[in-house]
Design an enzyme around this catalytic site. Structure first.
Site, PDB file in Angstrom:
ATOM      1  N   ASN A 139       1.759  -7.235  -7.760  1.00  0.00           N
ATOM      2  CA  ASN A 139       0.342  -6.501  -7.456  1.00  0.00           C
ATOM      3  C   ASN A 139       0.083  -5.598  -8.623  1.00  0.00           C
ATOM      4  O   ASN A 139       0.897  -4.714  -8.740  1.00  0.00           O
ATOM      5  CB  ASN A 139       0.518  -5.771  -6.270  1.00  0.00           C
ATOM      6  CG  ASN A 139      -0.773  -4.856  -6.040  1.00  0.00           C
ATOM      7  OD1 ASN A 139      -1.751  -4.987  -6.585  1.00  0.00           O
ATOM      8  ND2 ASN A 139      -0.393  -3.867  -4.852  1.00  0.00           N
TER       9      ASN A 139
ATOM     10  N   LYS B 234      -2.373  -3.969  -9.419  1.00  0.00           N
ATOM     11  CA  LYS B 234      -3.313  -2.597  -8.964  1.00  0.00           C
ATOM     12  C   LYS B 234      -4.138  -2.623 -10.020  1.00  0.00           C
ATOM     13  O   LYS B 234      -5.004  -3.493 -10.555  1.00  0.00           O
ATOM     14  CB  LYS B 234      -2.273  -1.675  -8.892  1.00  0.00           C
ATOM     15  CG  LYS B 234      -1.150  -1.702  -7.733  1.00  0.00           C
ATOM     16  CD  LYS B 234      -0.344  -0.547  -7.148  1.00  0.00           C
ATOM     17  CE  LYS B 234       0.512  -1.067  -6.250  1.00  0.00           C
ATOM     18  NZ  LYS B 234       1.261   0.177  -5.726  1.00  0.00           N
TER      19      LYS B 234
ATOM     20  N   HIS C 106      -2.808  -3.374   2.278  1.00  0.00           N
ATOM     21  CA  HIS C 106      -1.958  -2.700   1.398  1.00  0.00           C
ATOM     22  C   HIS C 106      -2.205  -1.067   1.930  1.00  0.00           C
ATOM     23  O   HIS C 106      -3.307  -0.444   2.191  1.00  0.00           O
ATOM     24  CB  HIS C 106      -2.388  -2.882  -0.105  1.00  0.00           C
ATOM     25  CG  HIS C 106      -1.463  -2.124  -0.765  1.00  0.00           C
ATOM     26  ND1 HIS C 106      -1.170  -0.806  -1.111  1.00  0.00           N
ATOM     27  CD2 HIS C 106      -0.183  -2.978  -1.499  1.00  0.00           C
ATOM     28  CE1 HIS C 106      -0.252  -0.494  -1.816  1.00  0.00           C
ATOM     29  NE2 HIS C 106       0.392  -1.921  -2.343  1.00  0.00           N
TER      30      HIS C 106
ATOM     31  N   GLU D 250      -2.286   1.475   0.230  1.00  0.00           N
ATOM     32  CA  GLU D 250      -3.054   2.048  -0.604  1.00  0.00           C
ATOM     33  C   GLU D 250      -4.590   1.961  -0.109  1.00  0.00           C
ATOM     34  O   GLU D 250      -5.683   2.771  -0.152  1.00  0.00           O
ATOM     35  CB  GLU D 250      -3.199   1.966  -2.233  1.00  0.00           C
ATOM     36  CG  GLU D 250      -1.944   2.553  -2.733  1.00  0.00           C
ATOM     37  CD  GLU D 250      -1.299   1.692  -3.725  1.00  0.00           C
ATOM     38  OE1 GLU D 250      -1.781   0.943  -4.622  1.00  0.00           O
ATOM     39  OE2 GLU D 250       0.144   1.878  -4.177  1.00  0.00           O
TER      40      GLU D 250
ATOM     41  N   GLU E  79       6.483  -3.258   3.623  1.00  0.00           N
ATOM     42  CA  GLU E  79       6.421  -2.089   2.729  1.00  0.00           C
ATOM     43  C   GLU E  79       6.491  -0.769   3.318  1.00  0.00           C
ATOM     44  O   GLU E  79       5.326  -0.307   3.609  1.00  0.00           O
ATOM     45  CB  GLU E  79       5.191  -2.394   1.823  1.00  0.00           C
ATOM     46  CG  GLU E  79       4.883  -3.682   0.960  1.00  0.00           C
ATOM     47  CD  GLU E  79       4.137  -3.492  -0.318  1.00  0.00           C
ATOM     48  OE1 GLU E  79       4.725  -3.728  -1.432  1.00  0.00           O
ATOM     49  OE2 GLU E  79       2.948  -3.122  -0.160  1.00  0.00           O
TER      50      GLU E  79
ATOM     51  N   GLY F 200       6.290   3.065  -5.121  1.00  0.00           N
ATOM     52  CA  GLY F 200       6.043   3.606  -6.324  1.00  0.00           C
ATOM     53  C   GLY F 200       6.990   5.079  -6.295  1.00  0.00           C
ATOM     54  O   GLY F 200       6.754   6.046  -7.026  1.00  0.00           O
TER      55      GLY F 200
ATOM     56  N   SER G 172       9.225  -0.549  -4.684  1.00  0.00           N
ATOM     57  CA  SER G 172      10.072  -0.068  -5.915  1.00  0.00           C
ATOM     58  C   SER G 172      11.063  -1.177  -6.130  1.00  0.00           C
ATOM     59  O   SER G 172      12.467  -0.968  -6.602  1.00  0.00           O
ATOM     60  CB  SER G 172      10.884   1.074  -5.409  1.00  0.00           C
ATOM     61  OG  SER G 172       9.896   2.287  -5.456  1.00  0.00           O
TER      62      SER G 172
ATOM     63  N   GLY H 287       5.253  -3.968  -7.472  1.00  0.00           N
ATOM     64  CA  GLY H 287       3.993  -3.398  -7.927  1.00  0.00           C
ATOM     65  C   GLY H 287       4.462  -2.843  -9.532  1.00  0.00           C
ATOM     66  O   GLY H 287       4.274  -3.722 -10.275  1.00  0.00           O
ATOM     67  N   GLY H 288       4.788  -1.741  -9.729  1.00  0.00           N
ATOM     68  CA  GLY H 288       5.015  -1.197 -11.055  1.00  0.00           C
ATOM     69  C   GLY H 288       5.762  -2.147 -12.040  1.00  0.00           C
ATOM     70  O   GLY H 288       5.180  -2.250 -13.245  1.00  0.00           O
TER      71      GLY H 288
HETATM   72  P1  PGA Z   1       5.746  -0.399  -6.413  1.00  0.00           P
HETATM   73  O1  PGA Z   1       4.584  -1.076  -5.484  1.00  0.00           O
HETATM   74  O2  PGA Z   1       6.768  -1.858  -6.637  1.00  0.00           O
HETATM   75  O3  PGA Z   1       5.214   0.029  -7.607  1.00  0.00           O
HETATM   76  O4  PGA Z   1       6.541   0.517  -5.425  1.00  0.00           O
HETATM   77  C1  PGA Z   1       4.594  -1.950  -4.437  1.00  0.00           C
HETATM   78  C2  PGA Z   1       3.202  -2.285  -3.869  1.00  0.00           C
HETATM   79  O5  PGA Z   1       2.480  -1.446  -3.886  1.00  0.00           O
HETATM   80  O6  PGA Z   1       3.240  -3.303  -3.374  1.00  0.00           O
END
Ligand code: PGA
Length: 238
Positions: A8, A10, A87, A89, A157, A163, A199, A220-221
């Site tokens: 992802n 983002k 998600h 977010e 998640e 994050g 993470s 994600g990151g």
């Molecule tokens: P992250 O994000 O790996 O940066 O924690 C995961 C996600 O939002 O799917």
């Protein structure tokens, strides 16, 4: 289902950075078991590069006067196969309720998209021992009036883990993955694939990958760095 790695990206990168990212990724691997979820406007640049592709969000309508939205029908017409729905977010920053998520799922599945449905508990819910209750209600509400979920993958998640560099123990993840599978099995009698997200990075992936019940990870990151995504891919898929 074999294992997958979902990335992802983002709302990150300019066009130049995106082009650079694609070149670097292509130099490291091409693998259809890696599903990239770029910012939608950049999707044409990712087409035909031997990655699977998805969007980070979909509308619950096919077309019409919905300014700023992106419909599952449009997504499918571009040759994109996956969509993330629910998600945290989207749920938290854009007030997407279980009801909205249910509508998006229905329209996505109707248009033949494969859906990654995200669910997870807050820190507070975890501390109050309400994780299972939360996950169960998210699952039941998301799948309301849906008969066929063979194109759905669930991403577990924990919100407090996204994050933050905080990751549950393997035992905790495993327990929730088994719980999620049981809840779905009771309704649909299928063994739903479950990913872990939150993470995930190049350092902890070996350990997370020891959880046999997982069908992969949602990153994600760390996925913004081609080398890191490649290490994660190697551990999970090779
Ligand atoms: P992250 O994000 O790996 O940066 O924690 C995961 C996600 O939002 O799917």
């Amino acid at each position: 289902m074999g294992k997958i790695v979902a990335a992802n990206l983002k709302m990150n990168m300019t066009l130049d950075e995106t082009k650079d990212y694609i070149t670097k990724l292509n130099g490291l691997f091409s693998d259809l078991r890696v599903i990239l979820f770029p910012t939608s406007i950049y999707i044409p640049y990712f087409l035909n590069k031997n990655f699977s592709l998805g969007v980070q969000n979909i509308s619950s309508y096919d077309k019409g006067a919905y300014t700023g939205e992106l419909s599952p029908m449009q997504v499918k017409s571009v040759g994109v196969d996956y969509a993330i729905v629910g998600h945290s977010e989207r749920r938290n920053l854009y007030n997407e309720t279980d009801n909205i998520i249910n509508s998006k799922l229905k329209d996505g599945l109707k248009n033949d998209l494969k859906i990654i449905l995200c669910i997870g508990e807050t820190k507070e819910e975890k501390e109050l021992n309400k994780t299972e209750e939360k996950l169960e209600s998210q699952i039941i509400n998301a799948f309301k009036d849906i008969n066929d979920i063979s194109n759905v993958i669930i991403a577990y998640e924990p919100i407090w883990s996204i994050g933050t560099s905080l990751v549950p123990t393997n035992e905790e993840i495993k327990k929730m993955v088994i719980f999620i599978k049981m809840v779905v099995k009771n309704i649909f009698d299928i063994d739903i694939p479950v990913l872990y997200g939150g993470s995930v990075n190049e350092n902890n992936i070996k350990k997370i990958n020891e959880i046999n019940e997982l069908s992969g990870v949602l990153v994600g990151g760390a996925s913004l760095v081609p080398e890191k995504l490649n290490i994660i891919r190697e551990v999970v898929l090779e």
